[in-house]
Design a protein around this motif. Structure first.
Motif, PDB file in Angstrom:
ATOM      1  N   LYS A 148     -36.764  37.857 -26.156  1.00  0.00           N
ATOM      2  CA  LYS A 148     -36.323  36.490 -25.989  1.00  0.00           C
ATOM      3  C   LYS A 148     -36.137  35.593 -27.412  1.00  0.00           C
ATOM      4  N   GLU A 149     -37.314  35.836 -27.737  1.00  0.00           N
ATOM      5  CA  GLU A 149     -37.260  34.479 -28.958  1.00  0.00           C
ATOM      6  C   GLU A 149     -36.775  35.396 -30.031  1.00  0.00           C
ATOM      7  N   HIS A 150     -36.593  36.776 -29.858  1.00  0.00           N
ATOM      8  CA  HIS A 150     -35.495  37.307 -31.351  1.00  0.00           C
ATOM      9  C   HIS A 150     -33.877  37.285 -30.521  1.00  0.00           C
ATOM     10  N   VAL A 151     -33.751  37.221 -29.529  1.00  0.00           N
ATOM     11  CA  VAL A 151     -32.711  36.935 -29.250  1.00  0.00           C
ATOM     12  C   VAL A 151     -31.981  35.657 -29.295  1.00  0.00           C
ATOM     13  N   LEU A 152     -32.796  34.318 -28.923  1.00  0.00           N
ATOM     14  CA  LEU A 152     -32.123  33.018 -28.919  1.00  0.00           C
ATOM     15  C   LEU A 152     -32.490  32.632 -30.435  1.00  0.00           C
ATOM     16  N   SER A 153     -32.935  33.798 -31.284  1.00  0.00           N
ATOM     17  CA  SER A 153     -32.837  33.000 -32.258  1.00  0.00           C
ATOM     18  C   SER A 153     -31.659  33.116 -33.206  1.00  0.00           C
ATOM     19  N   PHE A 154     -30.937  33.507 -32.689  1.00  0.00           N
ATOM     20  CA  PHE A 154     -29.553  34.013 -33.413  1.00  0.00           C
ATOM     21  C   PHE A 154     -28.383  33.499 -33.144  1.00  0.00           C
ATOM     22  N   CYS A 155     -29.480  32.153 -31.558  1.00  0.00           N
ATOM     23  CA  CYS A 155     -28.505  31.565 -30.455  1.00  0.00           C
ATOM     24  C   CYS A 155     -28.064  30.099 -31.289  1.00  0.00           C
ATOM     25  N   LYS A 156     -26.802  29.952 -31.735  1.00  0.00           N
ATOM     26  CA  LYS A 156     -26.930  28.705 -32.562  1.00  0.00           C
ATOM     27  C   LYS A 156     -26.456  28.062 -31.287  1.00  0.00           C
ATOM     28  N   VAL A 157     -25.202  28.205 -29.543  1.00  0.00           N
ATOM     29  CA  VAL A 157     -24.970  27.113 -28.899  1.00  0.00           C
ATOM     30  C   VAL A 157     -25.793  27.491 -28.411  1.00  0.00           C
ATOM     31  N   ASN A 158     -25.921  26.233 -27.226  1.00  0.00           N
ATOM     32  CA  ASN A 158     -26.572  26.800 -26.253  1.00  0.00           C
ATOM     33  C   ASN A 158     -26.591  26.881 -25.079  1.00  0.00           C
ATOM     34  N   GLU A 159     -24.851  26.941 -25.081  1.00  0.00           N
ATOM     35  CA  GLU A 159     -24.554  27.972 -24.319  1.00  0.00           C
ATOM     36  C   GLU A 159     -24.633  29.487 -24.281  1.00  0.00           C
ATOM     37  N   THR A 160     -24.255  29.992 -25.080  1.00  0.00           N
ATOM     38  CA  THR A 160     -25.011  31.252 -25.425  1.00  0.00           C
ATOM     39  C   THR A 160     -26.830  31.372 -25.101  1.00  0.00           C
ATOM     40  N   LYS A 161     -27.931  30.215 -25.691  1.00  0.00           N
ATOM     41  CA  LYS A 161     -28.626  30.226 -25.841  1.00  0.00           C
ATOM     42  C   LYS A 161     -28.921  30.980 -24.414  1.00  0.00           C
ATOM     43  N   ALA A 162     -28.653  30.288 -22.794  1.00  0.00           N
ATOM     44  CA  ALA A 162     -28.400  29.479 -20.777  1.00  0.00           C
ATOM     45  C   ALA A 162     -28.132  30.932 -21.016  1.00  0.00           C
ATOM     46  N   PHE A 163     -26.916  31.496 -22.160  1.00  0.00           N
ATOM     47  CA  PHE A 163     -26.562  32.386 -21.338  1.00  0.00           C
ATOM     48  C   PHE A 163     -27.582  33.450 -21.489  1.00  0.00           C
ATOM     49  N   PHE A 164     -27.986  34.150 -22.525  1.00  0.00           N
ATOM     50  CA  PHE A 164     -29.005  35.447 -22.360  1.00  0.00           C
ATOM     51  C   PHE A 164     -30.445  34.718 -21.975  1.00  0.00           C
ATOM     52  N   VAL A 165     -30.806  33.772 -22.069  1.00  0.00           N
ATOM     53  CA  VAL A 165     -32.373  33.608 -20.711  1.00  0.00           C
ATOM     54  C   VAL A 165     -32.164  33.819 -19.670  1.00  0.00           C
ATOM     55  N   ALA A 166     -30.658  33.697 -18.751  1.00  0.00           N
ATOM     56  CA  ALA A 166     -30.211  34.224 -17.370  1.00  0.00           C
ATOM     57  C   ALA A 166     -30.135  35.696 -17.249  1.00  0.00           C
ATOM     58  N   ILE A 167     -29.718  36.289 -18.538  1.00  0.00           N
ATOM     59  CA  ILE A 167     -29.466  38.046 -18.776  1.00  0.00           C
ATOM     60  C   ILE A 167     -30.768  39.076 -18.694  1.00  0.00           C
ATOM     61  N   LEU A 168     -32.102  38.395 -19.041  1.00  0.00           N
ATOM     62  CA  LEU A 168     -33.689  38.355 -19.483  1.00  0.00           C
ATOM     63  C   LEU A 168     -34.017  38.121 -18.741  1.00  0.00           C
ATOM     64  N   GLU A 169     -33.492  37.322 -17.732  1.00  0.00           N
ATOM     65  CA  GLU A 169     -34.508  36.659 -16.759  1.00  0.00           C
ATOM     66  C   GLU A 169     -34.691  37.335 -15.224  1.00  0.00           C
TER      67      GLU A 169
END
Length: 320
Positions: free
Chosen positions: A139-160
């Motif tokens: 999750k930390e790896h993926v989020l490190s590439f996310c520059k937009v808050n909506e993108t971060k929220a999306f991948f947090v939800a996908i990985l939950e």
């Protein structure tokens, strides 16, 4: 005690080792052996190679054979989860020498391709393998590439982790998505689809499409949301609903995208072949033929060459 390796695979094992031991690896021999074996057979060969010769076969292939052919041979001999972990780790990077020839294949797109449409069990397996191999949190790896808050929220939800259970009210879920799309609510629509399990979302999208033949989900997004929003967040929504609506057809589209225009994105093409081997590839090939009026192998042969082209066609079990 590990089960004995079948005699025919022992023969392959010895020939692979011989081909790699030459000063210049015998690439044609490796393509002919590895390309003609099923995924499970290659996993057995790779495991026995490590036992017999003390080295990882995928690493050896990637080291001895430079470029796209080497990485494709290596991927073919890896367990699918480990191959996906490597794709996730090197997302946004290319194996190819000339970066200017790369086409659109960003880290975010790689994350989408591998993580969207997975069950909670599969996500957990990827997270565990990523930590084991790279000593890092996925999750930390993926989020490190996310520059937009909506993108971060999306991948947090996908990985939950999500509870895998059927929707209690399918009609209500469809109505909720319909209202969000009609209201042109891009962020709300993305949040909603990412909150559902893959099975739940598949039910919602396919039922929605069956009820709204002339205004299915993608058409509605194109009409109501796309004219007012561009960029990564819109792409995430479209990717997710297209994958849920018809996974095989969506992968067929991704194959076409990897080869369209000037220059083939071999990193993307190889990844699609490695990730979708097996029975599912038969559905992808049928969808590709239906949508583009040519076989996938014909398309590959027209855009790639040499042993790399031969190996791709072997791995999808199709010739022209």
């Amino acid at each position: 005690m590990a089960p004995a390796i079948p005699p025919e695979l022992t023969f392959d094992l010895q020939n692979i080792h011989t081909a790699l031991e030459y000063t210049v690896a015998d690439q044609e021999a490796l393509v002919n052996i590895i390309g003609r074996r099923e995924y499970q057979q290659l996993v057995i060969i790779a495991r026995q190679y490590k036992t017999s010769y003390g080295v990882d076969l995928a690493v050896e292939l990637d080291k001895k054979i430079i470029g796209s052919l080497g990485s494709l041979l290596a991927g073919a001999c890896q367990h699918k989860v480990l191959a996906e972990v490597q794709y996730l780790h090197k997302a946004g990077k290319s194996n190819r020498k000339y970066e200017t020839l790369r086409k659109k294949d960003t880290a975010i797109e790689v994350f989408c391709e591998i993580l969207v449409g997975r069950t909670s069990e599969e996500i957990a397996e990827l997270k565990e393998a990523f930590t084991a191999v790279h000593k890092a949190d996925l999750k930390e790896h993926v989020l490190s590439f996310c520059k937009v808050n909506e993108t971060k929220a999306f991948f947090v939800a996908i990985l939950e982790p999500k509870e895998e259970k059927p929707l209690e009210n399918v009609d209500g879920a469809i109505e909720k998505l319909h209202k969000l799309l009609e209201a042109k609510d891009l962020n709300g629509s993305l949040q909603y689809v990412s909150s559902l399990t893959t099975a739940q979302l598949n039910t919602v999208i396919r039922t929605y499409n069956s009820l709204h033949h002339k205004a299915h989900v993608v058409t509605t997004i194109d009409k109501n949301i796309a004219p007012f929003h561009k960029g990564e967040v819109l792409d995430l929504l479209l990717y997710t609903v297209m994958q849920a609506g018809d996974p095989a057809r969506h992968v067929a589209l991704r194959f076409e995208e990897s080869m369209e225009g000037v220059g083939t994105n071999e990193d993307h093409l190889s990844r699609l072949v490695i990730r979708n081997r097996g029975k599912f590839m038969e559905k992808v090939k049928a969808a590709y033929h239906m949508d583009y009026n040519r076989t996938l192998a014909d398309r590959i042969r027209g855009d790639t060459s040499g042993l790399y082209s031969h190996l791709l066609c072997h791995l999808i079990h199709q010739t022209i």
